[in-house]
Design a protein around this motif. Sequence first.
Motif, PDB file in Angstrom:
ATOM      1  N   SER A   1       0.824  -1.211   0.000  1.00  0.00           N
ATOM      2  CA  SER A   1       0.000   0.000   0.000  1.00  0.00           C
ATOM      3  C   SER A   1       0.855   1.256   0.000  1.00  0.00           C
ATOM      4  O   SER A   1       0.524   2.240  -0.675  1.00  0.00           O
ATOM      5  CB  SER A   1      -1.036   0.024   1.124  1.00  0.00           C
ATOM      6  OG  SER A   1      -0.615  -0.687   2.216  1.00  0.00           O
ATOM      7  N   THR A   2       1.986   1.210   0.709  1.00  0.00           N
ATOM      8  CA  THR A   2       2.910   2.353   0.714  1.00  0.00           C
ATOM      9  C   THR A   2       3.383   2.634  -0.712  1.00  0.00           C
ATOM     10  O   THR A   2       3.360   3.780  -1.190  1.00  0.00           O
ATOM     11  CB  THR A   2       4.144   2.015   1.598  1.00  0.00           C
ATOM     12  OG1 THR A   2       3.684   1.662   2.898  1.00  0.00           O
ATOM     13  CG2 THR A   2       5.108   3.168   1.672  1.00  0.00           C
ATOM     14  N   GLN A   3       3.798   1.598  -1.409  1.00  0.00           N
ATOM     15  CA  GLN A   3       4.365   1.776  -2.757  1.00  0.00           C
ATOM     16  C   GLN A   3       3.290   2.097  -3.795  1.00  0.00           C
ATOM     17  O   GLN A   3       3.537   2.867  -4.728  1.00  0.00           O
ATOM     18  CB  GLN A   3       5.156   0.525  -3.168  1.00  0.00           C
ATOM     19  CG  GLN A   3       6.389   0.290  -2.316  1.00  0.00           C
ATOM     20  CD  GLN A   3       7.384   1.447  -2.373  1.00  0.00           C
ATOM     21  OE1 GLN A   3       7.450   2.198  -3.347  1.00  0.00           O
ATOM     22  NE2 GLN A   3       8.164   1.607  -1.313  1.00  0.00           N
TER      23      GLN A   3
ATOM     24  N   CYS B   1      -4.041  -1.469  -8.414  1.00  0.00           N
ATOM     25  CA  CYS B   1      -4.818  -2.216  -7.426  1.00  0.00           C
ATOM     26  C   CYS B   1      -3.901  -2.967  -6.461  1.00  0.00           C
ATOM     27  O   CYS B   1      -3.036  -3.727  -6.880  1.00  0.00           O
ATOM     28  CB  CYS B   1      -5.771  -3.176  -8.142  1.00  0.00           C
ATOM     29  SG  CYS B   1      -6.980  -3.900  -7.040  1.00  0.00           S
ATOM     30  N   ASP B   2      -4.098  -2.689  -5.168  1.00  0.00           N
ATOM     31  CA  ASP B   2      -3.343  -3.330  -4.090  1.00  0.00           C
ATOM     32  C   ASP B   2      -4.002  -4.688  -3.849  1.00  0.00           C
ATOM     33  O   ASP B   2      -5.063  -4.754  -3.251  1.00  0.00           O
ATOM     34  CB  ASP B   2      -3.467  -2.397  -2.869  1.00  0.00           C
ATOM     35  CG  ASP B   2      -2.730  -2.899  -1.635  1.00  0.00           C
ATOM     36  OD1 ASP B   2      -2.297  -4.060  -1.617  1.00  0.00           O
ATOM     37  OD2 ASP B   2      -2.622  -2.105  -0.678  1.00  0.00           O
ATOM     38  N   ARG B   3      -3.425  -5.738  -4.387  1.00  0.00           N
ATOM     39  CA  ARG B   3      -3.907  -7.126  -4.401  1.00  0.00           C
ATOM     40  C   ARG B   3      -4.985  -7.363  -5.457  1.00  0.00           C
ATOM     41  O   ARG B   3      -5.866  -6.524  -5.667  1.00  0.00           O
ATOM     42  CB  ARG B   3      -4.494  -7.560  -3.045  1.00  0.00           C
ATOM     43  CG  ARG B   3      -3.495  -7.663  -1.932  1.00  0.00           C
ATOM     44  CD  ARG B   3      -4.085  -8.525  -0.815  1.00  0.00           C
ATOM     45  NE  ARG B   3      -3.243  -8.568   0.362  1.00  0.00           N
ATOM     46  CZ  ARG B   3      -2.111  -9.263   0.437  1.00  0.00           C
ATOM     47  NH1 ARG B   3      -1.692  -9.946  -0.590  1.00  0.00           N
ATOM     48  NH2 ARG B   3      -1.402  -9.256   1.543  1.00  0.00           N
TER      49      ARG B   3
ATOM     50  N   ARG C   1      14.329  -3.325   1.209  1.00  0.00           N
ATOM     51  CA  ARG C   1      15.069  -2.052   1.246  1.00  0.00           C
ATOM     52  C   ARG C   1      14.182  -0.922   1.766  1.00  0.00           C
ATOM     53  O   ARG C   1      12.995  -1.117   2.000  1.00  0.00           O
ATOM     54  CB  ARG C   1      15.588  -1.726  -0.164  1.00  0.00           C
ATOM     55  CG  ARG C   1      16.642  -2.733  -0.624  1.00  0.00           C
ATOM     56  CD  ARG C   1      17.007  -2.534  -2.066  1.00  0.00           C
ATOM     57  NE  ARG C   1      15.889  -2.842  -2.949  1.00  0.00           N
ATOM     58  CZ  ARG C   1      15.932  -2.723  -4.278  1.00  0.00           C
ATOM     59  NH1 ARG C   1      17.022  -2.289  -4.870  1.00  0.00           N
ATOM     60  NH2 ARG C   1      14.888  -3.025  -5.001  1.00  0.00           N
ATOM     61  N   GLY C   2      14.741   0.248   1.894  1.00  0.00           N
ATOM     62  CA  GLY C   2      13.994   1.401   2.405  1.00  0.00           C
ATOM     63  C   GLY C   2      12.879   1.815   1.444  1.00  0.00           C
ATOM     64  O   GLY C   2      12.867   1.417   0.272  1.00  0.00           O
ATOM     65  N   ILE C   3      11.951   2.621   1.955  1.00  0.00           N
ATOM     66  CA  ILE C   3      10.775   3.001   1.169  1.00  0.00           C
ATOM     67  C   ILE C   3      11.169   3.737  -0.112  1.00  0.00           C
ATOM     68  O   ILE C   3      10.675   3.424  -1.202  1.00  0.00           O
ATOM     69  CB  ILE C   3       9.810   3.853   2.040  1.00  0.00           C
ATOM     70  CG1 ILE C   3       9.185   2.963   3.128  1.00  0.00           C
ATOM     71  CG2 ILE C   3       8.717   4.503   1.193  1.00  0.00           C
ATOM     72  CD1 ILE C   3       8.284   3.682   4.111  1.00  0.00           C
TER      73      ILE C   3
HETATM   74  P1  ADP Z   1       1.265  -3.908   2.942  1.00  0.00           P
HETATM   75  O1  ADP Z   1       0.269  -3.022   2.248  1.00  0.00           O
HETATM   76  O2  ADP Z   1       2.085  -4.698   2.005  1.00  0.00           O
HETATM   77  O3  ADP Z   1       0.652  -4.775   4.010  1.00  0.00           O
HETATM   78  P2  ADP Z   1       2.275  -1.429   4.040  1.00  0.00           P
HETATM   79  O4  ADP Z   1       2.623  -0.627   2.848  1.00  0.00           O
HETATM   80  O5  ADP Z   1       0.987  -1.107   4.739  1.00  0.00           O
HETATM   81  O6  ADP Z   1       2.313  -2.991   3.694  1.00  0.00           O
HETATM   82  O7  ADP Z   1       3.483  -1.339   5.058  1.00  0.00           O
HETATM   83  C1  ADP Z   1       3.394  -1.914   6.361  1.00  0.00           C
HETATM   84  C2  ADP Z   1       4.099  -1.008   7.370  1.00  0.00           C
HETATM   85  O8  ADP Z   1       5.496  -1.016   7.078  1.00  0.00           O
HETATM   86  C3  ADP Z   1       3.666   0.437   7.291  1.00  0.00           C
HETATM   87  O9  ADP Z   1       3.667   0.973   8.587  1.00  0.00           O
HETATM   88  C4  ADP Z   1       4.703   1.104   6.423  1.00  0.00           C
HETATM   89  O10 ADP Z   1       4.888   2.450   6.752  1.00  0.00           O
HETATM   90  C5  ADP Z   1       5.957   0.286   6.721  1.00  0.00           C
HETATM   91  N1  ADP Z   1       6.813   0.111   5.545  1.00  0.00           N
HETATM   92  C6  ADP Z   1       6.426  -0.008   4.253  1.00  0.00           C
HETATM   93  N2  ADP Z   1       7.485  -0.158   3.437  1.00  0.00           N
HETATM   94  C7  ADP Z   1       8.583  -0.169   4.244  1.00  0.00           C
HETATM   95  C8  ADP Z   1       9.991  -0.303   4.009  1.00  0.00           C
HETATM   96  N3  ADP Z   1      10.481  -0.468   2.764  1.00  0.00           N
HETATM   97  N4  ADP Z   1      10.825  -0.261   5.064  1.00  0.00           N
HETATM   98  C9  ADP Z   1      10.328  -0.111   6.311  1.00  0.00           C
HETATM   99  N5  ADP Z   1       9.024   0.029   6.601  1.00  0.00           N
HETATM  100  C10 ADP Z   1       8.148   0.001   5.599  1.00  0.00           C
END
Ligand code: ADP
Length: 214
Positions: free
Chosen positions: A16-18, A94-96, A194-196
């Motif tokens: 979701s972050t990406q 779409c996330d999933r 890796r980092g965000i």
């Molecule tokens: P998903 O949608 O795949 O379940 P999220 O994007 O919601 O995952 O990320 C889960 C948690 O990890 C969030 O709190 C987010 O801020 C954090 N996070 C996401 N990507 C990274 C990353 N590359 N490194 C560290 N933390 C991350």
Amino acid sequence: MAYFITFEGIEGCGKSTQAEILSRALQAETGCQVVATREPGGCPIANKIRAILLDADNNALVPLAELLLYAAARAQHVAEVIRPALAEGKIVLCDRFTDATTAYQGHGRSLDLALIENLAQLATGGLTPDLTILLDCPEEVGIKRAMARINAASGAREERFEQESLRFHQAVRKGYLKLAAENPARFIVIDGTRGIQETAEAIHNAVVPRIPQG
Ligand code: ADP
């Protein structure tokens, strides 16, 4: 120009972050309208099904009922959101999507893969993503991040899957990697450890050249 991108991976891999970062970048750079959505959910009726699927109190839900609820939510989401957006020439992120059902209900819960494929066809009317980003990370890393997110959030705790064993998530991860190996033209596998920002750059560099022009 219409283009359908899905994000896949285990809980906490960063989907979701990406998806959010890529959505903003594509909107700004392509001039195309971008619709960012997610499964299960993405529209009011499917969101009600999401609440059933992700509520940890529903641990009595049997695998077949879980599978059918995902299919029902997907049929509504495809008809109400995804197909209309693609018909209007938008980029849909779409996330999933269907690969998550193969990975979780097929490889995680050992339901019949042919049945899952048939249900995916039925629910989507044969709609397949143009591109799928698989964010791959070890299950320990993903679950730790996902639990930290859930503990920090207010509202309903959507943690039915996070409460599954590490072995379950390992089977899901392997299932995803198998799907990627079987569909190399559609999948891009990105290292999710890796980092965000670094991950966002890798995704951006992989996706942008594939978006059709005009
Ligand atoms: P998903 O949608 O795949 O379940 P999220 O994007 O919601 O995952 O990320 C889960 C948690 O990890 C969030 O709190 C987010 O801020 C954090 N996070 C996401 N990507 C990274 C990353 N590359 N490194 C560290 N933390 C991350």
